[in-house]
Design an enzyme around this catalytic site. Structure first.
Site, PDB file in Angstrom:
ATOM      1  N   LYS A 266       8.625  -0.428 -38.964  1.00 26.96           N
ATOM      2  CA  LYS A 266       8.532   0.861 -38.262  1.00 26.96           C
ATOM      3  C   LYS A 266       9.590   0.935 -37.155  1.00 26.96           C
ATOM      4  CE  LYS A 266       5.287   3.594 -35.360  1.00 26.96           C
ATOM      5  NZ  LYS A 266       3.930   3.650 -34.770  1.00 26.96           N
ATOM      6  N   ASP A 271       7.662   7.115 -29.049  1.00 25.96           N
ATOM      7  CA  ASP A 271       6.453   7.770 -29.545  1.00 25.96           C
ATOM      8  C   ASP A 271       5.705   8.443 -28.396  1.00 25.96           C
ATOM      9  OD1 ASP A 271       4.205   8.613 -30.834  1.00 25.96           O
ATOM     10  OD2 ASP A 271       3.364   6.614 -31.166  1.00 25.96           O
ATOM     11  N   LYS A 278       0.416  11.938 -26.013  1.00 25.70           N
ATOM     12  CA  LYS A 278      -0.226  10.782 -25.380  1.00 25.70           C
ATOM     13  C   LYS A 278      -0.401  11.041 -23.884  1.00 25.70           C
ATOM     14  CE  LYS A 278       1.539   7.043 -28.317  1.00 25.70           C
ATOM     15  NZ  LYS A 278       0.238   6.617 -28.844  1.00 25.70           N
ATOM     16  N   ASP A 289       8.047   1.174 -29.828  1.00 23.64           N
ATOM     17  CA  ASP A 289       7.456   1.509 -31.122  1.00 23.64           C
ATOM     18  C   ASP A 289       8.428   1.283 -32.287  1.00 23.64           C
ATOM     19  OD1 ASP A 289       5.072   2.184 -32.281  1.00 23.64           O
ATOM     20  OD2 ASP A 289       5.345   4.348 -32.130  1.00 23.64           O
ATOM     21  N   ASP A 348      -0.153  11.908 -33.565  1.00 24.59           N
ATOM     22  CA  ASP A 348       0.161  10.600 -32.972  1.00 24.59           C
ATOM     23  C   ASP A 348      -0.012   9.469 -33.988  1.00 24.59           C
ATOM     24  OD1 ASP A 348       0.949   8.846 -31.050  1.00 24.59           O
ATOM     25  OD2 ASP A 348      -0.925   8.909 -29.892  1.00 24.59           O
ATOM     26  N   GLU A 350       1.719   8.760 -36.469  1.00 26.24           N
ATOM     27  CA  GLU A 350       2.985   9.074 -37.146  1.00 26.24           C
ATOM     28  C   GLU A 350       3.586   7.874 -37.868  1.00 26.24           C
ATOM     29  OE1 GLU A 350       2.818   8.087 -34.101  1.00 26.24           O
ATOM     30  OE2 GLU A 350       4.384   6.559 -34.137  1.00 26.24           O
ATOM     31  N   ARG A 352       2.341   5.649 -39.897  1.00 27.68           N
ATOM     32  CA  ARG A 352       1.993   5.604 -41.324  1.00 27.68           C
ATOM     33  C   ARG A 352       2.722   6.675 -42.100  1.00 27.68           C
ATOM     34  NH1 ARG A 352      -4.207   6.273 -39.613  1.00 27.68           N
ATOM     35  NH2 ARG A 352      -3.322   5.307 -37.752  1.00 27.68           N
TER      36      ARG A 352
HETATM   37  N1  BES Z   1       2.579   3.519 -31.708  1.00 23.71           N
HETATM   38  C1  BES Z   1       1.207   3.867 -31.625  1.00 23.71           C
HETATM   39  C2  BES Z   1       0.282   2.642 -31.599  1.00 23.71           C
HETATM   40  C3  BES Z   1       0.233   1.852 -30.331  1.00 23.71           C
HETATM   41  C4  BES Z   1      -0.506   2.293 -29.249  1.00 23.71           C
HETATM   42  C5  BES Z   1       0.843   0.634 -30.247  1.00 23.71           C
HETATM   43  C6  BES Z   1      -0.586   1.529 -28.101  1.00 23.71           C
HETATM   44  C7  BES Z   1       0.770  -0.121 -29.103  1.00 23.71           C
HETATM   45  C8  BES Z   1       0.050   0.325 -28.024  1.00 23.71           C
HETATM   46  C9  BES Z   1       0.814   4.706 -32.842  1.00 23.71           C
HETATM   47  O1  BES Z   1       1.780   5.558 -33.319  1.00 23.71           O
HETATM   48  C10 BES Z   1      -0.353   5.537 -32.430  1.00 23.71           C
HETATM   49  O2  BES Z   1      -0.171   6.374 -31.594  1.00 23.71           O
HETATM   50  N2  BES Z   1      -1.499   5.291 -33.019  1.00 23.71           N
HETATM   51  C11 BES Z   1      -2.676   6.005 -32.691  1.00 23.71           C
HETATM   52  C12 BES Z   1      -3.442   6.255 -33.957  1.00 23.71           C
HETATM   53  C13 BES Z   1      -4.608   7.186 -33.779  1.00 23.71           C
HETATM   54  C14 BES Z   1      -4.111   8.575 -33.430  1.00 23.71           C
HETATM   55  C15 BES Z   1      -5.398   7.208 -35.052  1.00 23.71           C
HETATM   56  C16 BES Z   1      -3.489   5.136 -31.716  1.00 23.71           C
HETATM   57  O3  BES Z   1      -3.530   3.918 -31.882  1.00 23.71           O
HETATM   58  O4  BES Z   1      -4.019   5.698 -30.773  1.00 23.71           O
HETATM   59 ZN    ZN Z   2       3.700   5.091 -32.949  1.00 28.01          ZN
HETATM   60 MN    MN Z   3       1.712   7.443 -32.308  1.00 31.33          MN
END
Ligand code: BES
Ligand code: ZN
Ligand code: MN
Length: 496
Positions: A266, A271, A278, A289, A348, A350, A352
């Site tokens: 990735k 992000d 966020k 990210d 968010d 994104e 996947r």
């Molecule tokens: N890049 C983030 C995941 C992340 C969050 C990594 C905090 C490290 C620290 C990812 O894109 C994301 O935002 N995931 C969401 C998924 C949710 C919306 C289902 C998450 O983990 O909140």
């Molecule tokens: Zn992300």
């Molecule tokens: Mn995200």
């Protein structure tokens, strides 16, 4: 920094400091016993007085040594007089390294080869020395006008007896290769989002192609992705002014027909969450990210330097996730390259969305295995903290090989279940799949989503959200999971 293996008597090695080990029972570890007896007497006396306790990871610097040609000795505690675990060995090396970041230490000699390990593998031991000292010396100064460099090491000598030369040299070569891969990964990941954009990542990859004749690099542009039908990946980059790039790095040092290992990372260079924005606190860390993508590039560098006789293809989808007027909106439905439609319930989620099209693209390489790595879910941090990476996959052999490689490299992973019951959470009323699975088991449902795009190959997913960087005062990229992947690739070639 220069590393070397040395066989000449330790006391004759010209250096600013020699590192030796002392056990809790006041015994000096074997290689230290080759030091002049006056020095050994000094150490024994310090042990008797309690200045040196030998506790695991303790460091005592002896900085005036009359009657010898030796400038300084750092005594490192080895704990109880028994074989050391891999983790303890790494702990003592880190303790030593972190204590020698002093302006007057420019060269050092490591005389720890006499330390007995639970798993006797001199090649591994030398590799760890290089990885750990290189890691300790890393400092991100690229963007500081006033650079204060803490660590002035120029030469690191690893003392090794004549008999263990072949293994030591092999370990040195591997260690330097892995360390270079880690440094590259950290330096790219530590760059901020305004510099490390998708275009910048693509340029770095093209540079690697120029620098290493073994790497063939090409970059797919948005027009190419459109032609391929990558509607999911492109929907993410539509929310940003930076065009997405799909970086492809081929390394072909295996036999012609050998199926490649596909590494997918990735490369989300920032992000913000998109329209599902966020919260502001700590959002700067979302520059990390792209750590999965950087780790793919770093691993390929290490493969080149180790001259591994295998075929590898690295695939890095690079994009930003921002809330532009044209960005994905909750409820939008996009069509992935596989033909499956996706309802985007949270913009968010994104990662996947950019990975799934890249995984479908990987099919054309007829890979033996596909390993993707991604800072995919905050839920992984909740479940596993910052110790292991999350591991999920559709093939037990591949998962077990990764678990073993992780243990060996001390870059551990912990497997989570990918049971069909969880798939229920991804049902959508309007599309084939929803991109989120609700609040429970977020790391698992993210992998469940990816599993729909991994039907045609053996696949494993590494969620590195907790392991790719450190937060707080010591904020910075770690370079994980480069050590794990390198070990996996080394093991594959060893067992071929
Ligand atoms: N890049 C983030 C995941 C992340 C969050 C990594 C905090 C490290 C620290 C990812 O894109 C994301 O935002 N995931 C969401 C998924 C949710 C919306 C289902 C998450 O983990 O909140
Ligand atoms: Zn992300
Ligand atoms: Mn995200």
């Amino acid at each position: 920094m220069e590393y070397s293996i040395e066989t000449t008597p330790i006391e004759t090695l010209p250096c600013d400091c020699i590192i030796i080990g002392v056990y809790q029972n006041q015994q000096i570890a074997a290689s230290g016993l080759e030091l002049p007896s006056s020095l050994q007497n000094t150490i024994n006396m310090m042990c008797k007085r309690g200045d040196i306790t030998g506790k695991l990871g303790e460091t005592v610097l002896i900085n005036v040594l009359p009657d010898t040609a030796i400038n300084r000795v750092l005594a490192v505690g080895l704990g109880e007089a028994k074989p050391l675990s891999r983790k303890s060995y790494r702990k003592i090396l880190s303790a030593a390294a972190n204590n020698l970041k002093k302006p007057y230490i420019k060269s050092l000699a490591i005389a720890l080869n006499g330390v007995v390990l639970e798993v006797n593998d001199p090649q591994w031991a030398v590799r760890q020395v290089v990885e750990i000292f290189n890691d300790a010396a890393y400092q991100f100064t690229a963007l500081k006008a006033e650079k204060e460099i803490d660590c002035k090491w120029q030469k690191i000598m690893i003392y090794s007896p004549e008999a263990g030369q072949a293994a030591a040299n092999q370990g040195l070569k591997q260690g330097m290769a892995v360390a270079d891969g880690i440094s590259f990964t950290k330096a790219l990941a530590d760059l901020p989002g305004n510099i490390c954009t998708p275009t910048y990542m693509a340029e770095q990859a093209l540079e690697l192609g120029k620098k290493h004749k073994e790497l063939f690099v090409k970059v797919l542009e948005e027009a190419d992705m459109k032609e391929l039908g990558m509607g999911s990946l492109l929907s993410v980059s539509r929310g940003s002014r930076q065009p997405a790039k799909l970086i492809i790095i081929e390394y072909q040092s295996g036999k012609k027909g050998d199926k490649p290992v596909a590494l997918v990372g990735k490369g989300l260079t920032f992000d913000a969450g998109g329209i599902s924005l966020k919260p502001g606190a700590g959002m700067d860390e979302m520059k990390y990210d792209m750590c999965g993508g950087a780790a793919v590039m770093g691993t390929l560098i290490a493969a080149v330097k180790m001259q591994l006789p295998i075929n590898i293809v690295g695939l890095v989808p690079a994009s930003e996730n921002l809330p532009d007027g044209d960005a994905n909106k909750p409820g939008d439905i996009v069509t992935s390259m596989s033909g499956k439609t996706i309802e985007i319930l949270n913009t968010d989620a994104e990662g996947r969305l950019i990975l799934c099209d890249t995984m479908t693209y990987a099919e054309r390489y007829k890979p033996d295995v596909v390993i993707d790595m991604a800072t995919l879910t905050g839920a992984c941090l909740v479940a596993l903290g910052r110790v292991p990476s999350g591991l999920l996959g559709n093939d037990d052999k591949l998962c077990n090989d990764l678990i073993n490689a992780g243990d060996e490299a001390c870059d551990t992973v912990w497997r989570l279940p990918l049971w069909e019951e969880y798939q229920e959470q991804l049902k959508s009323n309007f599309a084939d799949l929803a991109n989120i699975g609700g609040k429970d088991a977020g790391t698992i449902t993210a992998a469940c989503f990816l599993s729909h795009f991994a039907k045609n190959f053996r696949w494993a997913h590494l969620d590195i959200a907790g392991t790719a960087w450190r937060s707080g005062n010591n904020k910075g990229a770690t370079g994980r999971p480069v050590p794990l992947l390198c070990q996996y690739l080394i093991n594959r070639t060893a067992n071929a």
